[in-house]
Design a protein around this motif. Structure first.
Motif, PDB file in Angstrom:
ATOM      1  N   VAL A 215       0.831  -1.214   0.000  1.00 46.98           N
ATOM      2  CA  VAL A 215       0.000   0.000   0.000  1.00 46.98           C
ATOM      3  C   VAL A 215       0.868   1.267   0.000  1.00 46.98           C
ATOM      4  O   VAL A 215       0.500   2.276  -0.605  1.00 46.98           O
TER       5      VAL A 215
ATOM      6  N   MET B  96       0.440   4.314  -2.639  1.00 47.21           N
ATOM      7  CA  MET B  96       0.193   5.696  -2.244  1.00 47.21           C
ATOM      8  C   MET B  96       1.103   6.675  -2.988  1.00 47.21           C
ATOM      9  O   MET B  96       0.736   7.824  -3.209  1.00 47.21           O
TER      10      MET B  96
ATOM     11  N   ALA C 114      -0.743   7.450  -6.046  1.00 45.93           N
ATOM     12  CA  ALA C 114      -1.894   8.304  -5.720  1.00 45.93           C
ATOM     13  C   ALA C 114      -1.436   9.735  -5.444  1.00 45.93           C
ATOM     14  O   ALA C 114      -2.050  10.702  -5.906  1.00 45.93           O
ATOM     15  N   ASN C 115      -0.345   9.863  -4.704  1.00 42.77           N
ATOM     16  CA  ASN C 115       0.159  11.192  -4.354  1.00 42.77           C
ATOM     17  C   ASN C 115       0.653  11.972  -5.566  1.00 42.77           C
ATOM     18  O   ASN C 115       0.643  13.198  -5.575  1.00 42.77           O
TER      19      ASN C 115
ATOM     20  N   ILE D 145      -3.123  12.795  -7.649  1.00 41.90           N
ATOM     21  CA  ILE D 145      -4.190  13.624  -7.056  1.00 41.90           C
ATOM     22  C   ILE D 145      -3.981  15.130  -7.287  1.00 41.90           C
ATOM     23  O   ILE D 145      -4.901  15.807  -7.739  1.00 41.90           O
ATOM     24  N   PRO D 146      -2.780  15.679  -7.002  1.00 41.65           N
ATOM     25  CA  PRO D 146      -2.658  17.130  -7.208  1.00 41.65           C
ATOM     26  C   PRO D 146      -2.726  17.541  -8.678  1.00 41.65           C
ATOM     27  O   PRO D 146      -2.881  18.705  -8.976  1.00 41.65           O
TER      28      PRO D 146
ATOM     29  N   VAL E  67      -9.469  11.909  -8.622  1.00 41.52           N
ATOM     30  CA  VAL E  67      -8.802  10.602  -8.675  1.00 41.52           C
ATOM     31  C   VAL E  67      -9.591   9.665  -7.764  1.00 41.52           C
ATOM     32  O   VAL E  67      -9.720   9.898  -6.562  1.00 41.52           O
ATOM     33  N   ARG E  68     -10.151   8.636  -8.382  1.00 42.00           N
ATOM     34  CA  ARG E  68     -10.915   7.648  -7.621  1.00 42.00           C
ATOM     35  C   ARG E  68      -9.968   6.525  -7.268  1.00 42.00           C
ATOM     36  O   ARG E  68      -9.583   5.747  -8.136  1.00 42.00           O
ATOM     37  N   VAL E  69      -9.587   6.456  -6.013  1.00 45.72           N
ATOM     38  CA  VAL E  69      -8.575   5.483  -5.606  1.00 45.72           C
ATOM     39  C   VAL E  69      -9.272   4.256  -5.020  1.00 45.72           C
ATOM     40  O   VAL E  69      -9.941   4.347  -3.993  1.00 45.72           O
ATOM     41  N   PHE E  70      -9.130   3.129  -5.694  1.00 44.46           N
ATOM     42  CA  PHE E  70      -9.734   1.886  -5.218  1.00 44.46           C
ATOM     43  C   PHE E  70      -8.665   1.078  -4.492  1.00 44.46           C
ATOM     44  O   PHE E  70      -7.621   0.774  -5.056  1.00 44.46           O
ATOM     45  N   ASN E  71      -8.955   0.764  -3.257  1.00 47.06           N
ATOM     46  CA  ASN E  71      -8.002  -0.017  -2.467  1.00 47.06           C
ATOM     47  C   ASN E  71      -8.261  -1.497  -2.734  1.00 47.06           C
ATOM     48  O   ASN E  71      -8.975  -2.165  -1.999  1.00 47.06           O
TER      49      ASN E  71
ATOM     50  N   LYS F 265     -12.281   1.127   1.125  1.00 47.51           N
ATOM     51  CA  LYS F 265     -12.347   0.435  -0.175  1.00 47.51           C
ATOM     52  C   LYS F 265     -12.171   1.404  -1.336  1.00 47.51           C
ATOM     53  O   LYS F 265     -11.561   1.068  -2.348  1.00 47.51           O
TER      54      LYS F 265
ATOM     55  N   ASN G  75      -9.996  17.218  -6.417  1.00 50.46           N
ATOM     56  CA  ASN G  75      -9.028  18.300  -6.263  1.00 50.46           C
ATOM     57  C   ASN G  75      -9.749  19.628  -6.472  1.00 50.46           C
ATOM     58  O   ASN G  75      -9.743  20.193  -7.555  1.00 50.46           O
TER      59      ASN G  75
END
Lengths: 276, 276
Positions: free
Chosen positions: A162, A166, A169-170, A173-174, A179-183, B177, B183
């Protein structure tokens, strides 16, 4: 001497489920190896007449094909079904989920980014469900010169860490409106590691069962040794030495993700015999 | 001497737009201060008969109410409309967007988390659009003992720093999940800062225009001084000293987010006079 199994060890939920499905479907064939363990595949063939077909074109109408835990490419699944082959889906539900997400997000207009290994069967499968394509990356660098849409859907290979997910993702996102983050990461591997860490702190001997080349088994062994120097990595009961158990009070047992329960049971039976 | 305005300075897009709307709606009243600048509000009252009403219950049927840049609470907007008041919406589109997101996500079953200041009018407004409520936080600590659903929608106050927003995202993503990260941060404030940084590296005098108590103007002044020690913070043209400009070749000008263009223009006119 007390023998204690780690709270989590060996096969994960998805692998156990796939084997149960195979055992319930005698005279079927898996398309590709059901799981990454040749002894278990041989057992399914001998005991349940579940054979292994590597080329999906070799399936004939009326055959029964078992889809393996990692899933397969959408087009191949459709081809099998259209050619009159009976398909039994043993894809891990934790892999079916990212497949569904990839399709839904792609069709809703999101740019789909998958964090994972493009060559891995799981990711080949997940990517194939993204109707309008997906980009597979293993690092931020691979995104740097890439033009993506304003809305991104981010999906991870189930076995990724994870912390690394990340980082992706980081980065995204900016730079994007949404941003749809699916875990979609499955914790099974890490749960085995956490469990052996805990067990090795209280046991005075640890037996780690799994292939000598198995990367996740070696990791379990390395964690065990940190806390319990009297740890041993074996492939099966034939490697046990009764000497190891002299004067020991608490034996911990764990197994890699590709080790079937029957091998673990054989080891436990042998340990019990050796101490009596 | 060359006089150069920073690439970005003063009012942002949303404030300029709100003032234009007010100028086009004479004999209206704004509900609360249209923007945070009393000189500009006095100008709108004098020149365009746009007054200021602080209590929304004071509006009468037939009145024209201008909704300010930060937006208002959904229920108040509905009350105004239902009581026969003509509503002219000057809410910044960058604020309308998070309002819409809050409503849509809440109604789609997402748990809405807003990163921002609960007491700020913008956030009061955005929160009011989350049909089933929203949680407003300013730090990760505020989320630690909170039970949230599996699917989260994350929204930021438009003036927050993206680095701080990412801390919230990094906390939530591994624990849920799905986290839909919107943003909604507007870069206007940071664009003014970047622009004065750039300008102060090439100019030999910088004039920063804005209220002496204005936090964002003070930040611009501080950045300017780092690169150009001959920087001056003034509120209007009356504070200019012709001495400052002696032997200078390149004068940079910027202004805080609450400084109207007409004050900036007065300053530039005075500088031009003082050097001739």
């Amino acid at each position: 001497m007390k023998i204690e199994l780690a709270e989590n060890y060996g096969f994960c939920f998805g692998v156990k489920r796939a084997i149960k499905i195979a055992e319930e479907n005698t005279n079927a064939a898996t398309y590709g190896p059901l799981i990454h363990n040749s002894k278990e595949i041989a057992r399914l063939d001998n005991d349940f007449k579940v054979s292994l077909i590597e080329d999906f074109k070799a399936f004939q109408p009326g055959d029964k094909a078992i889809v393996r835990t990692h899933g397969i490419v959408k087009e191949e699944l459709e081809d099998l079904e259209q050619s009159g082959v009976e398909v039994v889906d043993a894809t891990c539900p934790f892999v079916t989920k990212p497949q569904e997400i990839a399709q839904e997000m792609s069709e809703e207009g999101y740019d789909v980014v998958i964090f994972g290994d493009e060559a891995h069967p799981e990711i080949k499968g997940v990517k194939s469900y993204a109707t309008y394509g997906a980009r597979v990356v293993t690092s931020v660098e691979e995104l740097e010169n890439v033009k993506l849409h304003e809305r991104i859907a981010l999906i991870a290979q189930t076995t990724r860490k994870v912390e690394e997910y990340m980082q992706i993702a980081n980065y995204l996102i900016p730079r994007h409106k949404e941003v749809r983050v699916f875990n979609t990461i499955c914790n099974a591997t890490f749960e085995n590691q956490d469990a052996v860490r805990k067990l090795s702190k209280k046991a005075d001997i640890i037996i780690v069962i799994g292939g000598k080349n198995s990367s996740n088994t070696k990791q379990l062994f390395s964690i065990a040794k940190e806390n319990c120097p009297n740890s041993h990595h074996i492939e099966d009961e034939n490697e046990l030495e009764s000497e190891w158990f002299r004067d020991k009070k608490h034996c911990g047992v764990t197994a890699g993700a590709s080790t079937p329960d029957w091998i673990i049971q054989n080891v436990i039976n042998s340990i019990e015999k050796s101490i009596n």
